[in-house]
Motif scaffolding. Structure first.
Motif, PDB file in Angstrom:
ATOM      1  N   ASP A 136     -13.852 -66.531 -14.780  1.00  0.00           N
ATOM      2  CA  ASP A 136     -14.619 -66.555 -13.530  1.00  0.00           C
ATOM      3  C   ASP A 136     -14.862 -65.115 -13.071  1.00  0.00           C
ATOM      4  O   ASP A 136     -14.179 -64.600 -12.192  1.00  0.00           O
ATOM      5  CB  ASP A 136     -13.868 -67.343 -12.460  1.00  0.00           C
ATOM      6  CG  ASP A 136     -14.769 -67.745 -11.300  1.00  0.00           C
ATOM      7  OD1 ASP A 136     -15.805 -67.078 -11.118  1.00  0.00           O
ATOM      8  OD2 ASP A 136     -14.447 -68.711 -10.584  1.00  0.00           O
ATOM      9  N   LYS A 137     -15.858 -64.485 -13.659  1.00  0.00           N
ATOM     10  CA  LYS A 137     -16.151 -63.086 -13.384  1.00  0.00           C
ATOM     11  C   LYS A 137     -16.570 -62.878 -11.929  1.00  0.00           C
ATOM     12  O   LYS A 137     -16.195 -61.886 -11.298  1.00  0.00           O
ATOM     13  CB  LYS A 137     -17.259 -62.595 -14.319  1.00  0.00           C
ATOM     14  CG  LYS A 137     -17.465 -61.091 -14.293  1.00  0.00           C
ATOM     15  CD  LYS A 137     -18.430 -60.654 -15.378  1.00  0.00           C
ATOM     16  CE  LYS A 137     -18.576 -59.137 -15.394  1.00  0.00           C
ATOM     17  NZ  LYS A 137     -19.470 -58.693 -16.480  1.00  0.00           N
ATOM     18  N   LYS A 138     -17.342 -63.816 -11.384  1.00  0.00           N
ATOM     19  CA  LYS A 138     -17.814 -63.678  -9.997  1.00  0.00           C
ATOM     20  C   LYS A 138     -16.646 -63.746  -9.012  1.00  0.00           C
ATOM     21  O   LYS A 138     -16.597 -62.991  -8.047  1.00  0.00           O
ATOM     22  CB  LYS A 138     -18.842 -64.773  -9.679  1.00  0.00           C
ATOM     23  CG  LYS A 138     -20.196 -64.545 -10.323  1.00  0.00           C
ATOM     24  CD  LYS A 138     -21.197 -65.604  -9.887  1.00  0.00           C
ATOM     25  CE  LYS A 138     -22.568 -65.347 -10.505  1.00  0.00           C
ATOM     26  NZ  LYS A 138     -23.551 -66.394 -10.096  1.00  0.00           N
ATOM     27  N   GLU A 139     -15.719 -64.656  -9.262  1.00  0.00           N
ATOM     28  CA  GLU A 139     -14.551 -64.783  -8.388  1.00  0.00           C
ATOM     29  C   GLU A 139     -13.682 -63.533  -8.468  1.00  0.00           C
ATOM     30  O   GLU A 139     -13.142 -63.067  -7.460  1.00  0.00           O
ATOM     31  CB  GLU A 139     -13.744 -66.018  -8.781  1.00  0.00           C
ATOM     32  CG  GLU A 139     -12.485 -66.254  -7.956  1.00  0.00           C
ATOM     33  CD  GLU A 139     -12.750 -66.602  -6.501  1.00  0.00           C
ATOM     34  OE1 GLU A 139     -11.762 -66.712  -5.745  1.00  0.00           O
ATOM     35  OE2 GLU A 139     -13.922 -66.755  -6.113  1.00  0.00           O
ATOM     36  N   ARG A 140     -13.563 -62.978  -9.658  1.00  0.00           N
ATOM     37  CA  ARG A 140     -12.799 -61.740  -9.838  1.00  0.00           C
ATOM     38  C   ARG A 140     -13.416 -60.615  -9.009  1.00  0.00           C
ATOM     39  O   ARG A 140     -12.718 -59.891  -8.299  1.00  0.00           O
ATOM     40  CB  ARG A 140     -12.779 -61.362 -11.321  1.00  0.00           C
ATOM     41  CG  ARG A 140     -11.944 -60.112 -11.668  1.00  0.00           C
ATOM     42  CD  ARG A 140     -12.061 -59.806 -13.153  1.00  0.00           C
ATOM     43  NE  ARG A 140     -11.352 -58.634 -13.557  1.00  0.00           N
ATOM     44  CZ  ARG A 140     -10.109 -58.600 -14.031  1.00  0.00           C
ATOM     45  NH1 ARG A 140      -9.426 -59.725 -14.139  1.00  0.00           N
ATOM     46  NH2 ARG A 140      -9.540 -57.470 -14.396  1.00  0.00           N
ATOM     47  N   GLN A 141     -14.744 -60.483  -9.069  1.00  0.00           N
ATOM     48  CA  GLN A 141     -15.432 -59.446  -8.311  1.00  0.00           C
ATOM     49  C   GLN A 141     -15.319 -59.680  -6.813  1.00  0.00           C
ATOM     50  O   GLN A 141     -15.181 -58.735  -6.030  1.00  0.00           O
ATOM     51  CB  GLN A 141     -16.914 -59.384  -8.715  1.00  0.00           C
ATOM     52  CG  GLN A 141     -17.155 -58.783 -10.096  1.00  0.00           C
ATOM     53  CD  GLN A 141     -16.589 -57.378 -10.224  1.00  0.00           C
ATOM     54  OE1 GLN A 141     -16.749 -56.538  -9.336  1.00  0.00           O
ATOM     55  NE2 GLN A 141     -15.902 -57.122 -11.322  1.00  0.00           N
ATOM     56  N   ARG A 142     -15.360 -60.941  -6.400  1.00  0.00           N
ATOM     57  CA  ARG A 142     -15.242 -61.255  -4.973  1.00  0.00           C
ATOM     58  C   ARG A 142     -13.888 -60.815  -4.431  1.00  0.00           C
ATOM     59  O   ARG A 142     -13.785 -60.228  -3.345  1.00  0.00           O
ATOM     60  CB  ARG A 142     -15.431 -62.756  -4.756  1.00  0.00           C
ATOM     61  CG  ARG A 142     -15.452 -63.160  -3.284  1.00  0.00           C
ATOM     62  CD  ARG A 142     -15.443 -64.668  -3.114  1.00  0.00           C
ATOM     63  NE  ARG A 142     -14.190 -65.259  -3.542  1.00  0.00           N
ATOM     64  CZ  ARG A 142     -13.065 -65.224  -2.820  1.00  0.00           C
ATOM     65  NH1 ARG A 142     -13.046 -64.632  -1.630  1.00  0.00           N
ATOM     66  NH2 ARG A 142     -11.963 -65.795  -3.280  1.00  0.00           N
ATOM     67  N   ILE A 143     -12.826 -61.092  -5.199  1.00  0.00           N
ATOM     68  CA  ILE A 143     -11.486 -60.710  -4.760  1.00  0.00           C
ATOM     69  C   ILE A 143     -11.337 -59.192  -4.735  1.00  0.00           C
ATOM     70  O   ILE A 143     -10.752 -58.622  -3.804  1.00  0.00           O
ATOM     71  CB  ILE A 143     -10.424 -61.354  -5.668  1.00  0.00           C
ATOM     72  CG1 ILE A 143     -10.412 -62.876  -5.442  1.00  0.00           C
ATOM     73  CG2 ILE A 143      -9.042 -60.768  -5.406  1.00  0.00           C
ATOM     74  CD1 ILE A 143      -9.522 -63.637  -6.388  1.00  0.00           C
ATOM     75  N   GLU A 169     -12.823 -57.918  -1.622  1.00  0.00           N
ATOM     76  CA  GLU A 169     -11.946 -58.166  -0.477  1.00  0.00           C
ATOM     77  C   GLU A 169     -10.822 -57.136  -0.407  1.00  0.00           C
ATOM     78  O   GLU A 169     -10.446 -56.677   0.671  1.00  0.00           O
ATOM     79  CB  GLU A 169     -11.340 -59.573  -0.575  1.00  0.00           C
ATOM     80  CG  GLU A 169     -12.296 -60.686  -0.213  1.00  0.00           C
ATOM     81  CD  GLU A 169     -11.601 -62.044  -0.226  1.00  0.00           C
ATOM     82  OE1 GLU A 169     -10.365 -62.082  -0.469  1.00  0.00           O
ATOM     83  OE2 GLU A 169     -12.284 -63.055  -0.016  1.00  0.00           O
ATOM     84  N   PRO A 171      -8.483 -63.551 -11.306  1.00  0.00           N
ATOM     85  CA  PRO A 171      -9.214 -64.432 -12.225  1.00  0.00           C
ATOM     86  C   PRO A 171      -9.689 -63.631 -13.439  1.00  0.00           C
ATOM     87  O   PRO A 171     -10.073 -62.461 -13.306  1.00  0.00           O
ATOM     88  CB  PRO A 171     -10.407 -64.914 -11.385  1.00  0.00           C
ATOM     89  CG  PRO A 171      -9.968 -64.740  -9.972  1.00  0.00           C
ATOM     90  CD  PRO A 171      -9.082 -63.534  -9.950  1.00  0.00           C
ATOM     91  N   GLU A 206      -1.495 -61.304  -4.607  1.00  0.00           N
ATOM     92  CA  GLU A 206      -2.694 -61.870  -5.220  1.00  0.00           C
ATOM     93  C   GLU A 206      -2.429 -62.546  -6.561  1.00  0.00           C
ATOM     94  O   GLU A 206      -3.349 -63.029  -7.195  1.00  0.00           O
ATOM     95  CB  GLU A 206      -3.748 -60.768  -5.423  1.00  0.00           C
ATOM     96  CG  GLU A 206      -4.544 -60.433  -4.183  1.00  0.00           C
ATOM     97  CD  GLU A 206      -5.454 -61.570  -3.733  1.00  0.00           C
ATOM     98  OE1 GLU A 206      -5.828 -62.412  -4.571  1.00  0.00           O
ATOM     99  OE2 GLU A 206      -5.778 -61.626  -2.547  1.00  0.00           O
TER     100      GLU A 206
END
Length: 281
Positions: free
Chosen positions: A142-149, A152, A137, A133
């Motif tokens: 990019d807090k939202k992208e960090r949470q999305r990953i 996952e 982020p 990985e």
């Protein structure tokens, strides 16, 4: 004839890790594209390499790649090096490789050091299947992208490999622990250098340690994947929280006919299809 792009892996710490083939190539090419010329000049000076350098980094990667491709079309051979490790892994090299293939330029990779592989092999965790990985982020970026990953990664069954800077290590371990739960991990620091360490531990113990001892040097975090048994147990628990009708509705909403939905429900709950049929009646 068109030139060739050589992806040259350079040491991640110990200069003795450079290969004879990379040294030969860096001396023979017409131009070296370096992520940070100020950093790479130390490497070139150490091995008495006089080849001209040009900068190729994250902030000029698209336009500069176009320029380098045009140079190779004219017959110039170019070596690409990163600050440390193998070009194209978590750095702008992938853009140059992509443009080379689009232009019909030959690309070859000269294997050598890579922090992710070095850490994985010394982690003591399963190595047959793994995912990389790089850096998560940033929260500021990019807090939202960090949470999305992180979401996952919760269900990732393969061993996970992440990079992190020392001043962000504790925060990243906290976020990973919160998202993934307690796991076996190995924190590798200063790989191939004098003060190299590999700490096989868990999230909670690593946090306890690094809150007291300030981490130094670039870090690689290797994380145990989630076991298939644990995933199955969680799925079974979630199905048991549903009524039988809700469970059937879940599959029917996906376009399954009643017979197929019944079969899937029975499998999820570990019972026979006949039992599901009788319960529904």
């Amino acid at each position: 004839m068109a030139g060739i792009l050589y992806l040259c892996a350079t040491p991640i710490g110990n200069l003795e890790d450079i290969t004879f083939r990379v040294l030969k190539t860096l001396k023979e090419v017409d131009l070296i594209a370096a992520e940070d010329t100020r950093h790479s000049i130390k490497l070139l000076n150490h091995f008495d390499i006089k080849t001209p350098m040009t900068s190729y980094h994250e902030y000029n990667k698209v336009d500069k790649a176009g320029y380098l491709v045009n140079q190779m079309k004219e017959g110039v051979n170019i070596a690409l090096i990163t600050d440390a490790g193998t070009p194209g892994i978590s750095d702008p090299g992938e853009e140059l490789v992509r443009q080379c293939y689009e232009a019909g330029i030959t690309v070859t990779s000269l294997p050598g050091p890579a922090a992710c592989i070095t850490a994985l092999t010394m982690s003591g965790l399963p190595t047959r299947r793994f995912c990389f990985e790089a850096f998560l982020p940033s929260e500021k970026g990019d807090k939202k992208e960090r949470q999305r990953i992180l979401e996952e990664l919760k269900r990732e069954t393969r061993t996970i490999v992440l990079y992190e800077a020392p001043h962000h290590l504790v925060k990243t371990l906290e976020d990973l622990n919160k998202a993934l739960g307690e796991r076996k991990i190995t924190v590798c620091r200063e790989l191939t250098k004098k003060y190299e360490t590999a700490l096989p531990t868990t999230f909670s113990h690593a946090l306890e340690y690094y809150r007291k001892e300030e981490p130094k040097g670039e870090c690689v975090i290797v994380i145990q994947g989630k076991s298939v048994e644990e995933i199955k147990r969680e799925e079974k628990e979630s199905w048991e929280e549903m009524s039988l009708e809700e469970h059937m509705g879940y599959y029917e909403s996906q376009g399954k006919d009643r017979k197929e939905a019944m079969k899937l429900v029975a499998k999820d709950r570990g019972v026979s299809k006949r039992e599901v049929y009788q319960a529904l009646l």
